[in-house]
Scaffold this motif. Sequence first.
Motif, PDB file in Angstrom:
ATOM      1  N   VAL A  87     -64.871 -31.423  -8.705  1.00 16.66           N
ATOM      2  CA  VAL A  87     -63.930 -31.761  -9.771  1.00 16.66           C
ATOM      3  C   VAL A  87     -62.591 -31.061  -9.543  1.00 16.66           C
ATOM      4  O   VAL A  87     -61.518 -31.660  -9.710  1.00 16.66           O
ATOM      5  CB  VAL A  87     -64.515 -31.394 -11.143  1.00 16.66           C
ATOM      6  N   ALA A  88     -62.631 -29.780  -9.142  1.00 19.00           N
ATOM      7  CA  ALA A  88     -61.394 -29.045  -8.884  1.00 19.00           C
ATOM      8  C   ALA A  88     -60.595 -29.675  -7.746  1.00 19.00           C
ATOM      9  O   ALA A  88     -59.368 -29.789  -7.816  1.00 19.00           O
ATOM     10  CB  ALA A  88     -61.708 -27.584  -8.570  1.00 19.00           C
ATOM     11  N   ASP A  89     -61.288 -30.107  -6.693  1.00 15.43           N
ATOM     12  CA  ASP A  89     -60.594 -30.783  -5.595  1.00 15.43           C
ATOM     13  C   ASP A  89     -59.947 -32.080  -6.079  1.00 15.43           C
ATOM     14  O   ASP A  89     -58.831 -32.428  -5.678  1.00 15.43           O
ATOM     15  CB  ASP A  89     -61.565 -31.084  -4.452  1.00 15.43           C
ATOM     16  N   TYR A  90     -60.659 -32.790  -6.942  1.00 16.01           N
ATOM     17  CA  TYR A  90     -60.128 -34.045  -7.478  1.00 16.01           C
ATOM     18  C   TYR A  90     -58.884 -33.769  -8.332  1.00 16.01           C
ATOM     19  O   TYR A  90     -57.869 -34.467  -8.223  1.00 16.01           O
ATOM     20  CB  TYR A  90     -61.207 -34.727  -8.306  1.00 16.01           C
ATOM     21  N   TYR A  91     -58.956 -32.743  -9.174  1.00 11.32           N
ATOM     22  CA  TYR A  91     -57.797 -32.372  -9.982  1.00 11.32           C
ATOM     23  C   TYR A  91     -56.616 -31.962  -9.109  1.00 11.32           C
ATOM     24  O   TYR A  91     -55.459 -32.278  -9.406  1.00 11.32           O
ATOM     25  CB  TYR A  91     -58.160 -31.210 -10.912  1.00 11.32           C
ATOM     26  N   GLN A  92     -56.891 -31.258  -8.033  1.00 10.35           N
ATOM     27  CA  GLN A  92     -55.830 -30.847  -7.132  1.00 10.35           C
ATOM     28  C   GLN A  92     -55.115 -32.060  -6.522  1.00 10.35           C
ATOM     29  O   GLN A  92     -53.894 -32.059  -6.381  1.00 10.35           O
ATOM     30  CB  GLN A  92     -56.400 -29.974  -6.005  1.00 10.35           C
ATOM     31  N   SER A  93     -55.873 -33.067  -6.172  1.00  8.43           N
ATOM     32  CA  SER A  93     -55.258 -34.281  -5.633  1.00  8.43           C
ATOM     33  C   SER A  93     -54.349 -34.927  -6.665  1.00  8.43           C
ATOM     34  O   SER A  93     -53.234 -35.360  -6.349  1.00  8.43           O
ATOM     35  CB  SER A  93     -56.343 -35.275  -5.194  1.00  8.43           C
ATOM     36  N   ARG A  94     -54.815 -35.002  -7.907  1.00  9.68           N
ATOM     37  CA  ARG A  94     -53.993 -35.594  -8.963  1.00  9.68           C
ATOM     38  C   ARG A  94     -52.761 -34.729  -9.232  1.00  9.68           C
ATOM     39  O   ARG A  94     -51.676 -35.246  -9.489  1.00  9.68           O
ATOM     40  CB  ARG A  94     -54.810 -35.736 -10.249  1.00  9.68           C
ATOM     41  N   TYR A  95     -52.931 -33.409  -9.186  1.00  8.27           N
ATOM     42  CA  TYR A  95     -51.799 -32.506  -9.403  1.00  8.27           C
ATOM     43  C   TYR A  95     -50.742 -32.677  -8.316  1.00  8.27           C
ATOM     44  O   TYR A  95     -49.542 -32.706  -8.595  1.00  8.27           O
ATOM     45  CB  TYR A  95     -52.298 -31.058  -9.440  1.00  8.27           C
ATOM     46  N   PHE A 112     -67.147 -38.683 -12.488  1.00  7.39           N
ATOM     47  CA  PHE A 112     -67.768 -37.388 -12.751  1.00  7.39           C
ATOM     48  C   PHE A 112     -69.248 -37.550 -13.105  1.00  7.39           C
ATOM     49  O   PHE A 112     -70.074 -36.686 -12.774  1.00  7.39           O
ATOM     50  CB  PHE A 112     -67.043 -36.664 -13.885  1.00  7.39           C
ATOM     51  N   ILE A 113     -69.605 -38.631 -13.769  1.00  9.44           N
ATOM     52  CA  ILE A 113     -71.014 -38.876 -14.074  1.00  9.44           C
ATOM     53  C   ILE A 113     -71.813 -39.002 -12.778  1.00  9.44           C
ATOM     54  O   ILE A 113     -72.916 -38.456 -12.650  1.00  9.44           O
ATOM     55  CB  ILE A 113     -71.156 -40.144 -14.935  1.00  9.44           C
ATOM     56  N   GLN A 114     -71.246 -39.713 -11.807  1.00  6.89           N
ATOM     57  CA  GLN A 114     -71.942 -39.854 -10.524  1.00  6.89           C
ATOM     58  C   GLN A 114     -72.018 -38.515  -9.783  1.00  6.89           C
ATOM     59  O   GLN A 114     -73.017 -38.221  -9.122  1.00  6.89           O
ATOM     60  CB  GLN A 114     -71.257 -40.912  -9.663  1.00  6.89           C
ATOM     61  N   LEU A 115     -70.959 -37.699  -9.877  1.00  3.72           N
ATOM     62  CA  LEU A 115     -71.002 -36.361  -9.277  1.00  3.72           C
ATOM     63  C   LEU A 115     -72.143 -35.540  -9.887  1.00  3.72           C
ATOM     64  O   LEU A 115     -72.906 -34.884  -9.159  1.00  3.72           O
ATOM     65  CB  LEU A 115     -69.676 -35.633  -9.497  1.00  3.72           C
ATOM     66  N   TRP A 116     -72.241 -35.576 -11.207  1.00  4.56           N
ATOM     67  CA  TRP A 116     -73.295 -34.826 -11.881  1.00  4.56           C
ATOM     68  C   TRP A 116     -74.671 -35.359 -11.498  1.00  4.56           C
ATOM     69  O   TRP A 116     -75.600 -34.590 -11.202  1.00  4.56           O
ATOM     70  CB  TRP A 116     -73.116 -34.891 -13.402  1.00  4.56           C
ATOM     71  N   GLY A 117     -74.826 -36.675 -11.501  1.00  4.10           N
ATOM     72  CA  GLY A 117     -76.112 -37.253 -11.148  1.00  4.10           C
ATOM     73  C   GLY A 117     -76.542 -36.860  -9.747  1.00  4.10           C
ATOM     74  O   GLY A 117     -77.716 -36.510  -9.515  1.00  4.10           O
TER      75      GLY A 117
END
Length: 379
Positions: free
Chosen positions: A280-288, A244-249
């Motif tokens: 982030v939402a897409d990443y959470y969806q994958s984990r879900y 997430f730090i890299q996404l923000w950067g």
Amino acid sequence: MNTIVPHLFRPGDGTLPPALTGRDVQQAVLSRCLADLTGGLAPPHNVVLLGPRGNGKTALLHWFSTVCTAASVDVVALTPQRIPNHEALVDMLAPRRGIAKWLPRKVGVGSLGSAEWQLESVAHKDLTRALLARCRRRPLAVLLDEAHTLALDIGGTLLNASQQVRANAPFLLVLAGTPGLPDHLGAMNASFWSRLGEGLLDVGCLDEAAARAALVRPLAAQGVGIDEDALGSVVEHSQRYPYFIQLWGDALWKQRAATDATPIDAAAVAAAWPSVAANVADYYQSRYRELRTEGLVTAAVAVARLFQSRMDATALEQELDAVLATAGIDDAAERLAALDGLNRLGYVWCPPGQVPPIAWSAGIPSLMTFLLEGAPAPR
């Protein structure tokens, strides 16, 4: 306007970030192993990098590969997909096309005795002897990523060969995997793997100072500053989770490229937020979806409620077992299987190097919030 670097930050799948921060302990252990190799010695242990996905295990492997190569240590980087059988394992570590330059007609192999080398049989059958011959000519580090998916029989062969080779030649095996890796290694009939000492290394979320440095240093190298309030907001929203730090950067760097404004301020953070939130939402969806496929959503929600109720975001195993029972998982074996499943996926994990009482931590705290707020149906 002229952007110096199009992609300053690297929110990808294991690419080395522009600033590798917060891994001083891990880098120190690996550097000591490298010093042994360059001195013609085998390190006293192999190395296991353990942690949930997205925390930078692959990046650490890339870093170590670079420093090994610079120190004239051979490196073989592997994933389980590249070694589906024993023949492939031997070919990757002692390829037939290169064996002639490592193997003399006869070679002493310590307790294994002296052997007449027949290249074809070595290439397909005798990993230990081939590795011994190779490592006596030049130190070797084998870096295996995604080790938690390695076939048990292939892993057992590799671990046993590693033990025998390290007794006689400068060789190092580095394994990286998710929190389920220790159980996976334990099933490989090589119980000695666990005697790693300092070689068992956790790779989890960064502390606050390292998270801030991961953003500030690359920006500063390009002559770009960031306001303190903006930086604090980004670190908080990132959960100090390296991906997430890299996404923000990356999102902030694109905002800077679009506006040419410096320092980066709260307005830039607000403008970058929709892009970060969608990723982030897409990443959470994958984990879900993983949790749903494994039948672990009920257990995951119950654990999330427990973690939400406390400030330190840790829990004892007895507490996790109790909350799973409260969620209706009545059978003790089923609760243990559920906890193992959550651990294997990195939803919760038990970082190594603790003194009792042993605490479990959330892999990504904000993923638990996502589940509690009602994860939407997968698209």
